[in-house]
Design an enzyme around this catalytic site. Structure first.
Site, PDB file in Angstrom:
ATOM      1  N   MET A  95       1.033  -1.251  -0.382  1.00  0.00           N
ATOM      2  CA  MET A  95      -0.368  -0.482  -0.054  1.00  0.00           C
ATOM      3  C   MET A  95       0.840   1.331   0.113  1.00  0.00           C
ATOM      4  SD  MET A  95      -2.478  -0.593  -0.141  1.00  0.00           S
ATOM      5  CE  MET A  95      -3.846  -0.164   0.164  1.00  0.00           C
ATOM      6  N   LEU A  98       5.838   3.997  -4.429  1.00  0.00           N
ATOM      7  CA  LEU A  98       7.515   3.992  -4.452  1.00  0.00           C
ATOM      8  C   LEU A  98       7.828   4.993  -5.764  1.00  0.00           C
ATOM      9  CD1 LEU A  98       8.101  -0.026  -5.070  1.00  0.00           C
ATOM     10  CD2 LEU A  98       8.932   0.881  -2.930  1.00  0.00           C
ATOM     11  N   HIS A 114      -2.785  -5.800  -9.691  1.00  0.00           N
ATOM     12  CA  HIS A 114      -4.053  -4.833  -9.843  1.00  0.00           C
ATOM     13  C   HIS A 114      -5.197  -5.014  -9.579  1.00  0.00           C
ATOM     14  CE1 HIS A 114      -5.154  -0.754  -8.478  1.00  0.00           C
ATOM     15  NE2 HIS A 114      -6.498  -1.305  -9.713  1.00  0.00           N
TER      16      HIS A 114
HETATM   17  C1  GRF Z   1      -4.888  -7.457  -4.004  1.00  0.00           C
HETATM   18  O1  GRF Z   1      -6.501  -7.630  -4.054  1.00  0.00           O
HETATM   19  C2  GRF Z   1      -4.399  -7.078  -5.280  1.00  0.00           C
HETATM   20  O2  GRF Z   1      -4.256  -7.542  -5.968  1.00  0.00           O
HETATM   21  C3  GRF Z   1      -4.349  -5.551  -4.457  1.00  0.00           C
HETATM   22  O3  GRF Z   1      -4.955  -5.937  -2.565  1.00  0.00           O
HETATM   23  C4  GRF Z   1      -4.695  -7.152  -2.942  1.00  0.00           C
HETATM   24  C5  GRF Z   1      -3.879  -7.522  -1.899  1.00  0.00           C
HETATM   25  O4  GRF Z   1      -4.495  -9.007  -1.241  1.00  0.00           O
HETATM   26  N1  GRF Z   1      -3.556  -5.102  -5.155  1.00  0.00           N
HETATM   27  P1  GRF Z   1      -3.825 -10.060  -0.711  1.00  0.00           P
HETATM   28  O5  GRF Z   1      -2.869  -8.555   0.448  1.00  0.00           O
HETATM   29  O6  GRF Z   1      -2.363 -10.474  -1.571  1.00  0.00           O
HETATM   30  O7  GRF Z   1      -4.156 -10.714  -0.064  1.00  0.00           O
END
Ligand code: GRF
Length: 194
Positions: A95, A98, A114
């Protein structure tokens, strides 16, 4: 950047912030015979991330960086990754954004997943927006990371139907099932010799 593997798997770091279900699938994939990658490092921006438990379970090195001081943390991460010869970074629910400098240092070697069919629905709250707009189809995308958010070259996508009674949670769960297949598939596509 196709590479030979075998004893020579690409040393990979996975960056997470939360649940880590994609991390788990990537670790499981890395244990298979056909995997071109080995996961050597897990970096989390959150000390409470559930995903850290997978690093523990599979005895993979892990570090938490809260990114309160981004420049300092990124420099430390770069040192760790260099020391361990890491040559690929997979962002999986990471989250933090970078910096340009960091991305430059790993140019063409950072992948992201994504939960939408990019270029549609970049950024956060993807599923809420998809449902609000009454889209019939959504999905997930694996792409290279460049310095513009969710905008790097697309590697693979998978479509997922949106149901009339979907909630963001339901849709997310259905899309995640496809994410878990798509990330390993994209890595194989990039790095496995035909
Ligand atoms: C996923 O839906 C991914 O596409 C997004 O964040 C979520 C992460 O899920 N970028 P997890 O932590 O891998 O369960």
């Amino acid at each position: 950047m196709k590479k030979l593997y075998g004893s020579n798997r690409i040393k990979t770091a996975v960056f997470i912030s939360g649940t880590g279900s994609n991390l788990k699938k990537l670790i499981q994939f890395s244990k298979t015979k056909k995997s071109p990658i080995n996961i050597n490092f897990v970096i989390s921006s959150n000390s409470k991330a559930k995903g850290l438990s997978f690093a523990k379970k599979y005895k993979i090195k892990k570090k938490v960086f809260k990114f309160n001081n981004k420049v300092r943390d990124e420099n430390t991460i770069l040192k760790y990754l260099k020391k361990d010869d890491v040559n690929l970074i997979c962002l999986a629910g990471f989250m933090k954004i970078l910096s340009k400098n960091f991305i430059k240092k790993f140019k063409g070697k950072i992948l992201n997943i994504h939960p939408s069919l990019l270029p549609k629905y970049k950024g956060l709250n993807t599923h809420q927006r998809v449902i609000k707009n009454r889209e019939k189809v959504s999905g997930c995308t694996i792409h290279y990371v460049n310095s513009n958010l969710d905008s790097g070259k697309i590697i693979l996508q998978k479509k997922v139907k949106v149901h009339i009674n979907d909630t963001p949670n339901k849709l997310s769960n259905r899309i995640k099932k496809q994410e878990h297949i798509l990330y390993p598939k994209a890595i194989s596509k990039l790095f496995t010799n035909p």
